[in-house]
Design an enzyme around this catalytic site. Structure first.
Site, PDB file in Angstrom:
ATOM      1  CG  LEU A  65      -1.943  -1.189   1.191  1.00 58.40           C
ATOM      2  CD1 LEU A  65      -2.516  -1.466   2.572  1.00 58.40           C
ATOM      3  CD2 LEU A  65      -3.053  -0.873   0.193  1.00 58.40           C
ATOM      4  N   PRO A  66       0.254   2.426  -0.307  1.00 57.35           N
ATOM      5  CG  PRO A  66      -1.080   3.925  -1.511  1.00 57.35           C
ATOM      6  CD  PRO A  66      -1.138   2.640  -0.746  1.00 57.35           C
ATOM      7  CB  THR A  94       8.316   2.082   1.473  1.00 62.34           C
ATOM      8  OG1 THR A  94       8.942   1.151   0.600  1.00 62.34           O
ATOM      9  CG2 THR A  94       9.378   2.910   2.181  1.00 62.34           C
ATOM     10  CE  LYS A 169      12.354   1.279   0.104  1.00 59.45           C
ATOM     11  NZ  LYS A 169      12.360   0.803  -1.244  1.00 59.45           N
ATOM     12  CE  LYS A 244       6.184   5.905   0.973  1.00 59.79           C
ATOM     13  NZ  LYS A 244       5.469   4.717   0.545  1.00 59.79           N
TER      14      LYS A 244
HETATM   15  P1  NAD Z   1       0.703   2.426  -6.327  1.00 59.70           P
HETATM   16  O1  NAD Z   1       0.109   3.733  -5.959  1.00 59.70           O
HETATM   17  O2  NAD Z   1       0.910   2.094  -7.758  1.00 59.70           O
HETATM   18  O3  NAD Z   1      -0.190   1.240  -5.699  1.00 59.70           O
HETATM   19  C1  NAD Z   1      -0.823   1.300  -4.460  1.00 59.70           C
HETATM   20  C2  NAD Z   1      -2.165   0.575  -4.616  1.00 59.70           C
HETATM   21  O4  NAD Z   1      -2.810   0.510  -3.344  1.00 59.70           O
HETATM   22  C3  NAD Z   1      -3.125   1.294  -5.576  1.00 59.70           C
HETATM   23  O5  NAD Z   1      -3.529   0.397  -6.604  1.00 59.70           O
HETATM   24  C4  NAD Z   1      -4.293   1.695  -4.676  1.00 59.70           C
HETATM   25  O6  NAD Z   1      -5.548   1.664  -5.329  1.00 59.70           O
HETATM   26  C5  NAD Z   1      -4.197   0.660  -3.575  1.00 59.70           C
HETATM   27  N1  NAD Z   1      -4.859   1.040  -2.327  1.00 59.70           N
HETATM   28  C6  NAD Z   1      -4.753   2.197  -1.629  1.00 59.70           C
HETATM   29  N2  NAD Z   1      -5.516   2.144  -0.516  1.00 59.70           N
HETATM   30  C7  NAD Z   1      -6.105   0.924  -0.515  1.00 59.70           C
HETATM   31  C8  NAD Z   1      -7.021   0.272   0.358  1.00 59.70           C
HETATM   32  N3  NAD Z   1      -7.468   0.871   1.452  1.00 59.70           N
HETATM   33  N4  NAD Z   1      -7.423  -0.977   0.048  1.00 59.70           N
HETATM   34  C9  NAD Z   1      -6.976  -1.594  -1.076  1.00 59.70           C
HETATM   35  N5  NAD Z   1      -6.118  -1.027  -1.950  1.00 59.70           N
HETATM   36  C10 NAD Z   1      -5.702   0.217  -1.668  1.00 59.70           C
HETATM   37  O7  NAD Z   1       2.071   2.331  -5.521  1.00 59.70           O
HETATM   38  P2  NAD Z   1       3.307   1.332  -5.788  1.00 59.70           P
HETATM   39  O8  NAD Z   1       4.291   2.013  -6.689  1.00 59.70           O
HETATM   40  O9  NAD Z   1       2.774  -0.017  -6.110  1.00 59.70           O
HETATM   41  O10 NAD Z   1       3.971   1.317  -4.339  1.00 59.70           O
HETATM   42  C11 NAD Z   1       3.451   0.531  -3.275  1.00 59.70           C
HETATM   43  C12 NAD Z   1       4.434   0.599  -2.110  1.00 59.70           C
HETATM   44  O11 NAD Z   1       5.711   0.092  -2.543  1.00 59.70           O
HETATM   45  C13 NAD Z   1       4.699   2.021  -1.595  1.00 59.70           C
HETATM   46  O12 NAD Z   1       4.784   1.974  -0.202  1.00 59.70           O
HETATM   47  C14 NAD Z   1       6.023   2.399  -2.254  1.00 59.70           C
HETATM   48  O13 NAD Z   1       6.756   3.350  -1.516  1.00 59.70           O
HETATM   49  C15 NAD Z   1       6.741   1.053  -2.292  1.00 59.70           C
HETATM   50  N6  NAD Z   1       7.770   0.923  -3.318  1.00 59.70           N
HETATM   51  C16 NAD Z   1       7.546   1.349  -4.610  1.00 59.70           C
HETATM   52  C17 NAD Z   1       8.546   1.189  -5.574  1.00 59.70           C
HETATM   53  C18 NAD Z   1       8.308   1.637  -7.003  1.00 59.70           C
HETATM   54  O14 NAD Z   1       9.287   1.673  -7.769  1.00 59.70           O
HETATM   55  N7  NAD Z   1       7.095   1.958  -7.415  1.00 59.70           N
HETATM   56  C19 NAD Z   1       9.786   0.612  -5.227  1.00 59.70           C
HETATM   57  C20 NAD Z   1       9.973   0.144  -3.921  1.00 59.70           C
HETATM   58  C21 NAD Z   1       8.962   0.305  -2.977  1.00 59.70           C
END
Ligand code: NAD
Length: 296
Positions: A65-66, A94, A169, A244
């Site tokens: 999740l975000p 994260t 991390k 972030k």
């Molecule tokens: P994203 O915004 O693409 O995905 C998050 C998903 O969570 C969305 O599809 C959203 O609809 C869903 N969501 C939000 N609230 C919700 C709820 N209450 N119930 C169900 N679903 C819900 O983000 P991401 O890029 O997939 O990142 C996810 C996590 O991974 C973050 O914490 C980010 O910091 C971490 N991360 C991302 C990357 C990257 O390169 N994108 C790399 C390492 C870590």
């Protein structure tokens, strides 16, 4: 193979859930986005109607999740009430260390085993199943989580107790943010002093200024291995996500009374880059920002 609930099927979670399904698990997937649900279904997951529905009867529940508030809300609002007694909860998002510890403590009080397991590696690694997981939690929970995490990555490392995965991390990414800014500065100065960037790379990559930011992720197009710099700074790891992680590191440093002036300086620069409208570019585009170039 296990029944696994998976909540959060975005840029990262979509590929991770698909890899668990490919590994033979029954994945009950939930996201607020219909589009994400349709992609998960096409990838072999079973669509759940809510976070609670995804968690009900599952041996393990993975969240991606975000931010911390989403992780706390989903667990305290639904998963804790729906999951089977003793289920394993794995949060791969994260988030801030304090929330990770608070949610783990609440999970333990409700009889669940929980680990925080944030990842290193971006969307490509999530899709390819080559993520690195940094795990915080009790040894027994780590052992239960390892085979599941191995279905989504190639390295699973225990960092310590609850919150330790998040600590590893953000410390790693603070170091990465600071070395990237320093690498960009060095290339810009080298050029102003009349050095060819390829020559400076040749020297510094073999000298004491070498770092991952220089040799694996060089911010100068056409220098070193292929990187997002060669693709107009598209793809890769967005500057907004680096910001972030730096904010999480700065907040954690304040809470722990640690001095992190380089992390704070990197955070201020990535904030300025995001304010200038370049948050979606790869974080190595810092070199353009420092050179006074923003936008298209
Ligand atoms: P994203 O915004 O693409 O995905 C998050 C998903 O969570 C969305 O599809 C959203 O609809 C869903 N969501 C939000 N609230 C919700 C709820 N209450 N119930 C169900 N679903 C819900 O983000 P991401 O890029 O997939 O990142 C996810 C996590 O991974 C973050 O914490 C980010 O910091 C971490 N991360 C991302 C990357 C990257 O390169 N994108 C790399 C390492 C870590």
């Amino acid at each position: 193979m296990s029944v696994i609930g998976f909540i959060g099927l975005g840029a990262m979670g979509g590929g991770m859930a698909a890899n668990l399904a490919k590994a033979g698990h029954e994945v009950r997937a939930f996201d607020l986005s219909e589009e994400a649900l349709a992609r998960a279904e096409a990838a072999g997951c079973v669509v759940a109607s809510s976070a609670g529905d995804a968690g009900a009867g599952a041996e393990a529940v993975v969240t991606m999740l975000p931010a911390g508030r989403h992780v706390a809300e989903v667990h305290q609002g639904e998963v804790f009430d729906a999951a089977s007694p003793g289920a394993l909860l794995i949060d791969c998002s994260t988030i801030d260390v304090a929330t990770a510890r608070a949610v783990a403590e609440a999970a333990e009080a409700r009889g669940f085993a929980m680990v925080d397991a944030p990842v290193s590696g971006g969307i490509a690694a999530a899709n390819a199943g080559t993520l690195t997981f940094m795990v915080g939690g009790p040894p027994a929970a780590f052992e239960r989580a390892t085979p599941i995490l191995e279905g989504m990555g190639r390295a699973v490392i225990r960092a310590g107790d609850a919150g330790a995965g998040q600590a590893a991390k953000i410390c790693n990414n603070m170091l990465l943010g600071a070395t990237m800014v320093a690498t960009c500065e060095a290339f810009l100065l080298a050029e102003k002093l009349g050095l060819d960037p390829a020559v400076f790379y040749e020297i510094s990559s073999k000298a004491s200024g070498q770092s991952w930011s220089m040799t694996s992720y060089c911010p100068v197009p056409g220098v070193g291995p292929e990187t997002p710099a060669d693709r107009g700074y598209q793809g890769g790891f967005a500057a907004a996500l680096m910001l972030k992680d730096l904010k999480l590191a700065i907040e954690a440093a304040q809470g722990a009374n640690a001095s992190t002036p380089m992390g704070a300086a990197a955070g201020a620069l990535y904030q300025a880059m995001a304010n200038a409208g370049d948050g979606r570019r790869d974080f190595s585009a810092m070199i353009r920002f420092l050179d006074g170039k923003t936008g298209a």
